[in-house]
Motif scaffolding. Sequence first.
Motif, short mmCIF file in Angstrom:
data_model
loop_
_atom_site.label_atom_id
_atom_site.label_comp_id
_atom_site.label_asym_id
_atom_site.label_seq_id
_atom_site.Cartn_x
_atom_site.Cartn_y
_atom_site.Cartn_z
N GLN A 71 0.41 -1.27 0.20
CA GLN A 71 0.61 -0.02 0.08
C GLN A 71 0.89 1.04 0.03
O GLN A 71 0.39 2.22 -1.25
CB GLN A 71 -1.03 0.33 0.88
N LYS A 96 2.21 1.88 -3.72
CA LYS A 96 1.32 2.09 -4.29
C LYS A 96 0.89 3.76 -4.87
O LYS A 96 0.97 4.69 -4.67
CB LYS A 96 -0.21 1.29 -4.61
N LEU A 97 1.32 4.40 -2.62
CA LEU A 97 0.26 5.83 -2.78
C LEU A 97 2.05 6.52 -2.83
O LEU A 97 1.77 7.29 -3.88
CB LEU A 97 0.35 6.03 -0.85
N LYS A 98 3.53 5.31 -3.01
CA LYS A 98 4.27 6.82 -3.38
C LYS A 98 3.73 6.77 -5.10
O LYS A 98 4.35 7.90 -5.49
CB LYS A 98 5.65 6.38 -2.17
N GLU A 99 3.77 6.51 -6.24
CA GLU A 99 3.79 5.78 -7.12
C GLU A 99 2.70 7.05 -6.90
O GLU A 99 2.66 7.76 -8.48
CB GLU A 99 3.05 5.02 -7.88
N LYS A 100 1.76 7.01 -6.84
CA LYS A 100 0.33 8.06 -7.18
C LYS A 100 1.01 9.55 -6.03
O LYS A 100 0.95 10.49 -6.30
CB LYS A 100 -0.71 7.79 -5.78
N ILE A 101 1.38 9.72 -5.48
CA ILE A 101 2.65 10.88 -5.20
C ILE A 101 3.06 11.54 -6.25
O ILE A 101 3.19 12.71 -7.04
CB ILE A 101 2.71 11.29 -3.64
N GLU A 111 3.19 10.74 -9.09
CA GLU A 111 1.98 11.31 -10.33
C GLU A 111 1.81 12.59 -10.33
O GLU A 111 1.47 12.87 -10.80
CB GLU A 111 1.08 9.60 -10.66
N LEU A 112 1.02 12.38 -9.06
CA LEU A 112 0.36 13.72 -9.21
C LEU A 112 1.34 15.19 -8.70
O LEU A 112 1.09 16.45 -8.86
CB LEU A 112 -0.47 13.27 -7.30
N LYS A 135 1.88 16.03 -12.54
CA LYS A 135 1.10 16.64 -13.10
C LYS A 135 1.07 17.61 -12.75
O LYS A 135 0.72 19.08 -13.39
CB LYS A 135 -0.51 16.01 -12.84
#
Length: 113
Positions: A86, A89-94, A96-97, A100
């Motif tokens: 988890q 996955k959160l690090k990847e989302k961060i 990506e954000l 962006k």
Amino acid sequence: MALSIVFIITSIITFVFIILKIRKNGLNINDSIIWILWAFALLILSFFPQIPTMVSNSLGFMSTSNFIFSIFIFFLYILLFIQAIQISKLKEKINELIQKLSIQEYEERKNKK
């Protein structure tokens, strides 16, 4: 007998704590399922103490308590692994954000000029 009483008390406290956390939105239902299953397993083991005794004897443990501690450690390793996934996955989302947001800020600065 004392170990069974400890398991019963622990499983009941775990159930109550999980339900309270779900009601207060402090715990996701998906994350709470594994804890509910664990508390249920503790409850079964406390009512049927011959199950861990048979399994520990068949696996060659010196005592049932050693087997139960090994099961607890294994459970904690599983939880640690799930949390590591988890976090990854959160690090990847961060990342990506952040990318962006950086692109958006760059385009806004470019449009202002």
